[in-house]
Design a protein around this motif. Structure first.
Motif, PDB file in Angstrom:
ATOM      1  N   ALA A 100      -3.903   2.867  -6.246  1.00 49.54           N
ATOM      2  CA  ALA A 100      -4.133   3.495  -7.550  1.00 49.54           C
ATOM      3  C   ALA A 100      -2.840   3.576  -8.338  1.00 49.54           C
ATOM      4  O   ALA A 100      -2.805   3.319  -9.547  1.00 49.54           O
ATOM      5  CB  ALA A 100      -4.741   4.885  -7.346  1.00 49.54           C
ATOM      6  N   GLU A 101      -1.723   3.919  -7.650  1.00 47.90           N
ATOM      7  CA  GLU A 101      -0.418   3.982  -8.330  1.00 47.90           C
ATOM      8  C   GLU A 101      -0.004   2.601  -8.816  1.00 47.90           C
ATOM      9  O   GLU A 101       0.514   2.447  -9.932  1.00 47.90           O
ATOM     10  CB  GLU A 101       0.640   4.565  -7.383  1.00 47.90           C
ATOM     11  N   MET A 102      -0.227   1.587  -8.016  1.00 48.37           N
ATOM     12  CA  MET A 102       0.160   0.224  -8.407  1.00 48.37           C
ATOM     13  C   MET A 102      -0.664  -0.268  -9.590  1.00 48.37           C
ATOM     14  O   MET A 102      -0.170  -1.027 -10.443  1.00 48.37           O
ATOM     15  CB  MET A 102      -0.001  -0.725  -7.216  1.00 48.37           C
ATOM     16  N   ARG A 103      -1.949   0.145  -9.666  1.00 47.70           N
ATOM     17  CA  ARG A 103      -2.800  -0.284 -10.788  1.00 47.70           C
ATOM     18  C   ARG A 103      -2.419   0.425 -12.085  1.00 47.70           C
ATOM     19  O   ARG A 103      -2.352  -0.182 -13.159  1.00 47.70           O
ATOM     20  CB  ARG A 103      -4.280  -0.001 -10.486  1.00 47.70           C
ATOM     21  N   GLU A 104      -2.169   1.742 -11.995  1.00 44.66           N
ATOM     22  CA  GLU A 104      -2.004   2.541 -13.191  1.00 44.66           C
ATOM     23  C   GLU A 104      -0.572   2.553 -13.713  1.00 44.66           C
ATOM     24  O   GLU A 104      -0.350   2.717 -14.918  1.00 44.66           O
ATOM     25  CB  GLU A 104      -2.460   3.982 -12.899  1.00 44.66           C
ATOM     26  N   ASP A 105       0.408   2.383 -12.855  1.00 39.50           N
ATOM     27  CA  ASP A 105       1.818   2.437 -13.258  1.00 39.50           C
ATOM     28  C   ASP A 105       2.433   1.059 -13.121  1.00 39.50           C
ATOM     29  O   ASP A 105       2.666   0.575 -12.004  1.00 39.50           O
ATOM     30  CB  ASP A 105       2.567   3.458 -12.390  1.00 39.50           C
ATOM     31  N   LYS A 106       2.673   0.418 -14.261  1.00 41.90           N
ATOM     32  CA  LYS A 106       3.257  -0.924 -14.229  1.00 41.90           C
ATOM     33  C   LYS A 106       4.696  -0.905 -13.724  1.00 41.90           C
ATOM     34  O   LYS A 106       5.203  -1.939 -13.273  1.00 41.90           O
ATOM     35  CB  LYS A 106       3.210  -1.542 -15.626  1.00 41.90           C
ATOM     36  N   HIS A 107       5.356   0.236 -13.832  1.00 38.32           N
ATOM     37  CA  HIS A 107       6.746   0.339 -13.380  1.00 38.32           C
ATOM     38  C   HIS A 107       6.839   0.978 -11.997  1.00 38.32           C
ATOM     39  O   HIS A 107       7.902   1.470 -11.613  1.00 38.32           O
ATOM     40  CB  HIS A 107       7.559   1.171 -14.389  1.00 38.32           C
ATOM     41  N   SER A 108       5.754   1.001 -11.276  1.00 37.92           N
ATOM     42  CA  SER A 108       5.767   1.593  -9.947  1.00 37.92           C
ATOM     43  C   SER A 108       6.698   0.801  -9.038  1.00 37.92           C
ATOM     44  O   SER A 108       6.784  -0.429  -9.112  1.00 37.92           O
ATOM     45  CB  SER A 108       4.354   1.610  -9.364  1.00 37.92           C
ATOM     46  N   ARG A 109       7.399   1.519  -8.173  1.00 39.69           N
ATOM     47  CA  ARG A 109       8.320   0.879  -7.238  1.00 39.69           C
ATOM     48  C   ARG A 109       7.642   0.518  -5.926  1.00 39.69           C
ATOM     49  O   ARG A 109       8.297   0.053  -4.997  1.00 39.69           O
ATOM     50  CB  ARG A 109       9.502   1.820  -6.980  1.00 39.69           C
ATOM     51  N   LEU A 110       6.338   0.734  -5.887  1.00 39.78           N
ATOM     52  CA  LEU A 110       5.589   0.337  -4.700  1.00 39.78           C
ATOM     53  C   LEU A 110       5.332  -1.161  -4.714  1.00 39.78           C
ATOM     54  O   LEU A 110       5.059  -1.747  -5.769  1.00 39.78           O
ATOM     55  CB  LEU A 110       4.258   1.080  -4.614  1.00 39.78           C
ATOM     56  N   ALA A 111       5.354  -1.791  -3.564  1.00 39.94           N
ATOM     57  CA  ALA A 111       5.076  -3.223  -3.437  1.00 39.94           C
ATOM     58  C   ALA A 111       4.435  -3.479  -2.077  1.00 39.94           C
ATOM     59  O   ALA A 111       4.613  -2.720  -1.124  1.00 39.94           O
ATOM     60  CB  ALA A 111       6.350  -4.040  -3.590  1.00 39.94           C
ATOM     61  N   VAL A 112       3.659  -4.565  -2.031  1.00 40.58           N
ATOM     62  CA  VAL A 112       3.048  -4.991  -0.780  1.00 40.58           C
ATOM     63  C   VAL A 112       3.840  -6.178  -0.249  1.00 40.58           C
ATOM     64  O   VAL A 112       3.926  -7.224  -0.908  1.00 40.58           O
ATOM     65  CB  VAL A 112       1.566  -5.372  -0.972  1.00 40.58           C
ATOM     66  N   VAL A 113       4.433  -6.015   0.930  1.00 35.39           N
ATOM     67  CA  VAL A 113       5.256  -7.058   1.528  1.00 35.39           C
ATOM     68  C   VAL A 113       4.716  -7.343   2.923  1.00 35.39           C
ATOM     69  O   VAL A 113       4.745  -6.462   3.798  1.00 35.39           O
ATOM     70  CB  VAL A 113       6.735  -6.623   1.594  1.00 35.39           C
ATOM     71  N   ARG A 114       4.169  -8.555   3.105  1.00 36.67           N
ATOM     72  CA  ARG A 114       3.548  -8.964   4.372  1.00 36.67           C
ATOM     73  C   ARG A 114       2.459  -7.965   4.797  1.00 36.67           C
ATOM     74  O   ARG A 114       2.261  -7.691   5.964  1.00 36.67           O
ATOM     75  CB  ARG A 114       4.600  -9.078   5.474  1.00 36.67           C
ATOM     76  N   GLY A 115       1.784  -7.413   3.788  1.00 37.93           N
ATOM     77  CA  GLY A 115       0.697  -6.475   4.051  1.00 37.93           C
ATOM     78  C   GLY A 115       1.141  -5.038   4.184  1.00 37.93           C
ATOM     79  O   GLY A 115       0.296  -4.142   4.252  1.00 37.93           O
ATOM     80  N   ARG A 116       2.459  -4.788   4.211  1.00 38.49           N
ATOM     81  CA  ARG A 116       2.956  -3.424   4.351  1.00 38.49           C
ATOM     82  C   ARG A 116       3.342  -2.868   2.983  1.00 38.49           C
ATOM     83  O   ARG A 116       3.911  -3.578   2.143  1.00 38.49           O
ATOM     84  CB  ARG A 116       4.171  -3.387   5.291  1.00 38.49           C
ATOM     85  N   LEU A 117       3.066  -1.601   2.769  1.00 35.56           N
ATOM     86  CA  LEU A 117       3.453  -0.920   1.533  1.00 35.56           C
ATOM     87  C   LEU A 117       4.916  -0.501   1.634  1.00 35.56           C
ATOM     88  O   LEU A 117       5.314   0.208   2.576  1.00 35.56           O
ATOM     89  CB  LEU A 117       2.568   0.304   1.315  1.00 35.56           C
ATOM     90  N   GLU A 118       5.749  -0.944   0.679  1.00 34.62           N
ATOM     91  CA  GLU A 118       7.175  -0.628   0.682  1.00 34.62           C
ATOM     92  C   GLU A 118       7.610  -0.230  -0.712  1.00 34.62           C
ATOM     93  O   GLU A 118       6.973  -0.608  -1.721  1.00 34.62           O
ATOM     94  CB  GLU A 118       7.997  -1.837   1.166  1.00 34.62           C
ATOM     95  N   ARG A 119       8.694   0.533  -0.782  1.00 30.27           N
ATOM     96  CA  ARG A 119       9.304   0.931  -2.043  1.00 30.27           C
ATOM     97  C   ARG A 119      10.403  -0.058  -2.414  1.00 30.27           C
ATOM     98  O   ARG A 119      11.167  -0.513  -1.555  1.00 30.27           O
ATOM     99  CB  ARG A 119       9.893   2.336  -1.922  1.00 30.27           C
TER     100      ARG A 119
END
Length: 563
Positions: free
Chosen positions: A131-150
């Motif tokens: 939800a954060e990744m969808r709503e906040d374009k500047h979110s520092r969350l990312a999916v890397v190899r399936g893992r959620l990372e900042r």
């Protein structure tokens, strides 16, 4: 990104211990789904096969997650993460997706996805992060190899922590050499008269560091790389990979264990595939035979049903004929009674006619007697007239009386003659009547005898008709029972055909499930040749299951009718 709408807020929760399995080609089009995928997604198998896998994508999933998925798969990596999917009716369900490249002879030929039920904690964390990744374009969350990372320093440290062992060992050895070189340079700059052993110690240290690096590369990094490659090949279903385990120690035992696992899987999957092919062929033949038998049994049941209907109509006709024969027998009995009464009446008439004939004869005799008296009176009158003529005048009065007596005698004779003629005519007619009555009596006797015989024959016909009706009823009941049994047999045959078709489908699904393991090039070529036909066969099986469902209803109706 594809938007699958509409959606609802209703969650469909997966069952524990039941995974969802699917396979796709390199373009993401579905080539195989297991039955639980069909059940959970709500789509028919025909709607899933050949469709892009994003047919179940939910709009709440961020595009970055699927970008990371494809980036990982293109690099040959295994991707695992919680994913929110959409059902056909708009409901959603959460899965823990595990996507693995399928390799053949070192080449990726498709992808296999095994999805299990995630924990509620995983769902809660993933839902908030997505939800954060969808709503906040500047979110520092990312999916890397399936893992959620900042993103940021934490992401950089995470990448450093995930650095390959080969690079880490190389950097460590290089840093050691650089540090020793720096110490040597610092010593030389501080004291020009350093002893020569210092240079030898530095050189020896450098050589030992290089030797240690080479040893780690040859005995740790390389075996781990081989083990990782072999494990990824096993995960991708490629059992043709070979790994030499000439190393000793722990790495050698690890490679030997992986190689032995590979050999065991080849033997097991080979046996399973061979048995599945035999089962597939056998179940296909049984299914075809059962469907043919079911079709012929259904035709036989239809013919027997028509025969039962005809027998029922025949039984009704025979029953009606038996009823008519009974009525005819009753009428024949009545006619026989009437004929007997008519015979008795004719006999009475005959006896009356005989009495009349005797009376007429007696009248004729009396008339003859009167005629004789009249004749004698006439003679006496003639004699009296002759005597009166002789007497002359004295006998004139007597002559008149004699004349009158003569006239009276003549009239009596004439009347007696007329009566005789009438009586004779009556006697003749009575004789004729007696003859006719006698003939009528004989005829009536013959009629009575014929009616009696008719009554006997009609009675026999009625009895035979009743027996025939009873026999036809028994035959009708037997045919009806045969019809019911045949319908039940037809239902059982079609149920057996549906069960065999379902078994054939399960064999095909098992064949597809084990087809992910590549044991040999020939086996893969054979699998590639079989897949299109097998897929077409699997897609045709739901129609056979519908036939099985239709005949089950007929079987229930037949059982209820029999009860």
């Amino acid at each position: 990104m594809r938007k699958n709408l509409p959606v609802t807020n209703t969650e469909y929760e997966m069952q524990d211990g039941r995974p969802i399995v699917s396979k796709t080609d390199l373009k993401g089009k579905i080539t195989y789904v297991n039955p639980y995928f069909i059940e959970v997604s709500g789509y028919d198998e025909s709607e899933l096969l050949g469709a892009p896998h994003n047919i179940v994508r939910h709009p709440d999933m961020p595009e970055a997650a699927f970008k990371d998925l494809w980036d990982s798969l293109k690099q040959g990596e295994i991707w695992s993460a919680p994913v929110k999917n959409r059902r056909k009716n708009g409901d959603y369900y959460w899965v823990l997706a595990n996507v693995t490249p399928i390799t053949e002879n070192g080449q990726v030929v498709g992808y296999m996805s095994v999805r299990t039920k995630p924990t509620r904690e995983q769902v809660k964390l993933a839902e908030a992060a997505y939800a954060e990744m969808r709503e906040d374009k500047h979110s520092r969350l990312a999916v890397v190899r399936g893992r959620l990372e900042r993103r940021g320093l934490a992401a950089l440290l995470s990448k450093l922590a995930a650095m390959p062992l080969q690079v880490r060992c190389g950097l460590t050895s290089a840093v050691q050499v650089l540090l020793m070189g720096a110490l040597l340079v610092a010593g030389l700059m501080a004291d020009k008269a350093m002893p020569s052993w210092t240079l030898w110690a530095f050189g020896l240290s450098a050589v030992l560091s290089l030797q240690l690096w080479l040893y780690i590369q040859g005995n740790v990094v390389a075996p781990i790389a081989k083990a990782t490659s072999l494990a990824q090949s096993l995960a991708g279903g490629d059992l043709t990979s070979k790994a030499a385990f000439d190393q000793r120690g722990d790495m050698g035992r690890l490679l030997q264990a992986l190689q032995q696992l590979n050999v065991n899987l080849i033997a097991t999957i080979g046996d399973i595939r061979a048995n599945v092919e035999v089962i597939d062929t056998a179940t296909g033949e049984i299914a075809a035979g059962n469907m043919d038998l079911s079709s012929r049994t259904e035709v036989q049941a239809s013919s027997l049903e028509e025969t039962a209907s005809s027998m029922e109509e025949l039984a009704s006709t025979v029953t009606q004929n038996a009823t008519s024969a009974k009525e005819a027998s009753s009428l024949a009995g009545t006619a026989s009674s009437i004929a007997e009464e008519a015979g008795r009446a004719v006999e009475e008439v005959g006896r009356t006619m005989e009495e009349i004939s005797r009376s007429a004869k007696m009248v004729a005799e009396i008339t003859g007697l009167i005629d004789g008296i009249a004749f004698q009176t006439n003679i006496l009158a003639l004699n009296a007239a002759v005597e009166a003529a002789r007497a002359g005048e004295t006998g004139r009065g007597f002559a008149v009386v004699a004349e009158e007596v003569r006239n009276l005698a003549q009239r009596s004779a004439s009347a007696a003659k007329d009566i005789k003629n009438l009586i004779q005519g009556s006697v003749d007619k009575v004789d004729a009547g007696n003859a006719m009555v006698a003939g009528a009596t004989r005829t009536v006797a013959q009629v009575v005898e014929a009616v009696a015989r008719l009554n006997t024959i009609v009675g026999e016909i009625a009895l035979a008709g009743q027996e025939q009706s009873d026999g036809i009823q028994q035959v009708n009941q037997a045919v009806s029972q045969m019809d019911h049994v045949t319908q039940q047999n037809s239902a059982l045959v079609e149920e057996a055909a549906a069960a065999t078709a379902s078994l054939n489908e399960q064999a095909l699904r098992l064949s597809h499930a084990v087809a992910v393991f590549n044991t040999s090039a020939g086996g893969q070529a054979r699998k590639a040749r079989r897949d299109p036909l097998a897929s077409a066969t699997v897609r045709s099986l739901p129609a056979q299951r519908q036939s099985g469902a239709r005949i089950s209803v007929r079987r229930q109706a037949a059982l209820q009718h029999s009860a």
